[in-house]
Design a protein around this motif. Structure first.
Motif, short mmCIF file in Angstrom:
data_model
loop_
_atom_site.label_atom_id
_atom_site.label_comp_id
_atom_site.label_asym_id
_atom_site.label_seq_id
_atom_site.Cartn_x
_atom_site.Cartn_y
_atom_site.Cartn_z
N CYS A 1 12.59 -10.09 37.08
CA CYS A 1 13.05 -8.26 36.64
C CYS A 1 14.02 -8.50 38.34
O CYS A 1 14.09 -8.72 39.24
N THR B 1 16.03 -5.97 38.54
CA THR B 1 16.31 -4.97 40.09
C THR B 1 15.17 -4.82 41.46
O THR B 1 15.18 -4.08 42.00
N GLY B 2 14.39 -6.07 40.83
CA GLY B 2 12.95 -5.71 42.23
C GLY B 2 12.45 -4.79 41.76
O GLY B 2 11.97 -4.15 42.81
N HIS C 1 9.73 3.22 39.47
CA HIS C 1 10.03 3.63 38.43
C HIS C 1 11.39 4.09 38.57
O HIS C 1 12.57 3.39 37.61
N ASP C 2 11.65 4.58 39.42
CA ASP C 2 12.86 4.97 40.37
C ASP C 2 14.07 3.81 39.92
O ASP C 2 15.46 3.69 39.86
N LYS C 3 13.68 2.56 39.93
CA LYS C 3 14.48 1.24 39.86
C LYS C 3 14.49 0.56 38.89
O LYS C 3 15.15 -0.36 38.49
N CYS C 4 13.62 1.02 37.86
CA CYS C 4 13.15 0.42 36.51
C CYS C 4 14.63 0.92 35.77
O CYS C 4 15.10 2.03 35.37
N THR C 5 15.42 -0.14 35.32
CA THR C 5 16.29 0.02 33.98
C THR C 5 15.68 -0.06 32.64
O THR C 5 16.39 0.35 31.62
N GLY C 6 14.67 -0.49 31.90
CA GLY C 6 14.34 -0.11 31.18
C GLY C 6 15.09 -1.79 30.88
O GLY C 6 14.95 -1.51 29.25
N CYS C 7 14.75 -2.50 31.09
CA CYS C 7 15.40 -3.93 30.36
C CYS C 7 14.65 -4.48 29.52
O CYS C 7 15.25 -5.60 28.79
N TYR D 1 4.18 -1.80 28.61
CA TYR D 1 4.88 -1.16 27.73
C TYR D 1 6.15 -0.25 27.88
O TYR D 1 6.30 -0.01 29.30
N VAL D 2 7.09 0.40 27.32
CA VAL D 2 7.48 1.27 27.93
C VAL D 2 7.80 2.53 27.30
O VAL D 2 7.54 2.81 26.39
N GLU E 1 9.64 8.10 28.94
CA GLU E 1 10.50 8.02 29.95
C GLU E 1 11.47 7.20 30.36
O GLU E 1 12.83 7.19 31.39
N GLY E 2 11.41 5.78 29.82
CA GLY E 2 12.65 4.75 29.15
C GLY E 2 12.05 3.66 30.63
O GLY E 2 12.55 2.27 30.86
N TYR E 3 11.12 4.05 31.80
CA TYR E 3 10.37 3.40 32.37
C TYR E 3 9.77 2.58 32.44
O TYR E 3 8.82 2.66 31.44
#
Lengths: 184, 322
Positions: A76, A78-79, A93-99, A112-113, A116-118
């Motif tokens: 990860c 972004t941590g 969820h708030d730190k996840c970029t969905g990379c 899974y993604v 909502e994107g996270y």
């Protein structure tokens, strides 16, 4: 000064001898965690091995293994993926970029993604555990095949089960030190 | 030994995960290709000048670092499109995660821009600097000042660009190579392989920018050496898979008889490496004049390598083991 606080190590034991593959755990998880339609955080695997007539069937309720050496946490950027209380692997969820690096890094394809994107997955229902409750899947299992507890407490039910029963983890060769054990 | 597996039934049907992982589409190979291309330009141009002591003499090589800025930006655009949580893109820059190649990459990319701009502005001749500053409006004054400073620091700038280019090239391979759950990527060769591929595609693009005869000769040598190294690294990668465990054998099979075999051997090895290598060697022996075909084939091969590996890696996971 009191005794130093002992760290917890949350784990789950899944009794493959008791599981009837009813999927109640899957449905309970979906309801508890508002898992979006078409997705699941836990799932049932039915495996048949051998050669007829000497067959061996095994039912497993699988989920994120909350590995002690989790490749998703390492990958990860972004941590967002991190170790929380009791070693539970969570995604902020708030730190996840969905990379999706964590998705690709997981040997168990447990992530899974979320629409909502996270990235999303099993949390061992840590929100319930913090309230002194058991994970939803454990509570609902009609054959009591799921046991949740603290592996660092030798008196816990899960510690005693693992001390007395043969057990395995999935893909130990991945070297991730999973914390979901399958009793056989 | 486990009894033979007859049947596995799972009720998991997560989109993007089942039946095989397919979370990365065209965006990731496009980014890896453009990032590698920019890395190659950085390494080749800087190393050429550090070795010869001569500044770029043709218009193409003078403008190439600024063209690389555009390539990296396009690649980052593709990467942005791949993010499922786009509004959180800034989260890459609120932390540094040393175990995550993607985190290293995010910060390396932040270093790539200033070093490429310094090298690029300093590369331009007087007329080109005037032309550029006239078109940049209020920022035009910066061109003269920055390029004058970069002129004074020319060698440190070149060394920094080369080192950053090596970092960028290797990281694009490590990004995949550290995700060991995907058997096709689980090779220590991935970092050097992507760097070698980046250098060959970078040299190929520079060859297409009409370098003068002297630059052309050096670039063909760089291109040839990088292609040869890439072929050796691919051989090492495949031998590593063949001599490995069951997971490695799954990866080897994908390229030696499995679904990706015709694309890998046809597009990467024959079209992208063997054919341009043969053309370069023929050019050395003056049996064939230089054409644009060789460099174009190298670019096709470089893009194919990344596309095939990104796709093949995702389908090779522990679910394939008995």
């Amino acid at each position: 000064m009191g005794a130093p606080k002992r760290e917890k190590r949350y784990a789950m034991a899944m009794d493959t001898k008791k599981c009837v593959a009813c999927s109640a755990c899957v449905l309970a998880c979906k309801a508890e965690n508002q898992v979006p339609e078409g997705f699941c955080r836990d799932w049932i695997v039915e495996e048949v091995r051998g050669a007829y007539p000497n067959l061996k069937a095994e039912n497993r309720s699988e989920r994120c293994n909350h590995c002690s050496d989790a490749p998703c946490v390492d990958a990860c950027p972004t941590g967002a993926s991190h170790y929380a209380e009791g070693g539970v692997v969570l995604v902020t969820h708030d730190k996840c970029t969905g990379c999706k690096a964590c998705v690709a890094s997981c040997p168990y394809d447990a992530r899974y993604v979320h629409p909502e994107g996270y990235v999303d997955k099993c949390t061992f229902c840590l929100h319930r555990v913090k309230e002194g409750k058991l994970p939803a899947c454990v509570t609902v299992c009609p054959t009591s095949s799921l046991t949740f507890g603290d592996l660092n407490d030798p008196e816990s039910e899960i510690s005693k089960l693992l001390a007395s029963r043969d057990h395995k983890v999935l893909h130990p060769e991945a070297g991730t030190n999973p914390n979901v054990f399958f009793l056989s | 030994m486990k009894p033979e597996l007859i049947e596995v039934v799972s009720n998991r049907t997560n989109p993007g995960i089942d039946p095989v992982v397919h979370v990365w589409g065209w965006e990731v190979p496009v980014y890896l290709f453009l990032g590698g291309l920019a890395a190659g330009i950085m390494v080749v141009l800087s190393a050429m000048e550090l070795r010869s002591g001569e500044r770029p003499t043709s218009r193409g090589t003078r403008w190439a670092p600024l063209a690389a800025v555009a390539l990296v930006s396009l690649g980052m655009g593709a990467l942005f499109l791949d993010l499922a949580h786009k509004l959180h893109v800034w989260r890459f820059y609120t932390t540094f995660q040393p175990t995550s190649p993607m985190s290293w990459g995010a910060w390396i990319l932040m270093l790539v821009y200033p070093v490429l701009l310094l090298q690029g502005l300093s590369n331009l001749n007087g007329r080109e600097r005037t032309w550029l500053s006239e078109r940049l409006g209020p920022l035009g004054g910066l061109v003269g000042r920055v390029s004058a400073w970069a002129d004074e620091q020319r060698r440190p700038v070149l060394w920094t660009t080369a080192a950053t280019g090596v970092g960028l090239g290797i990281y694009t391979g490590l990004l995949l190579g550290t995700l060991s759950a995907r058997f096709q990527w689980n090779s220590a060769v991935m970092g050097p392989l992507f760097l070698a591929s980046g250098v060959s595609t970078g040299a190929a693009l520079l060859l297409l920018l009409r370098p003068d005869a002297k630059e052309h000769a050096v670039l063909v040598r760089w291109d040839t050496a990088a292609i040869a190294i890439e072929l050796v690294l691919l051989a090492v990668m495949i031998l590593g898979f063949l001599t490995g465990d069951q997971a490695d054998l799954v990866a080897a099979n994908q390229l030696l008889g499995g679904a990706f075999t015709p694309y890998f051997w046809g597009l990467v090895v024959l079209t992208g490496l063997a054919a341009p290598l043969a053309m370069n060697l023929a050019e050395f022996k003056r049996r064939m004049p230089a054409t644009a075909l060789g460099p174009v084939l190298v670019l096709i091969g470089g893009f194919s390598l990344r596309t095939i590996l990104v796709a093949a890696g995702q389908v090779t996971g522990y679910g394939l083991l008995p």
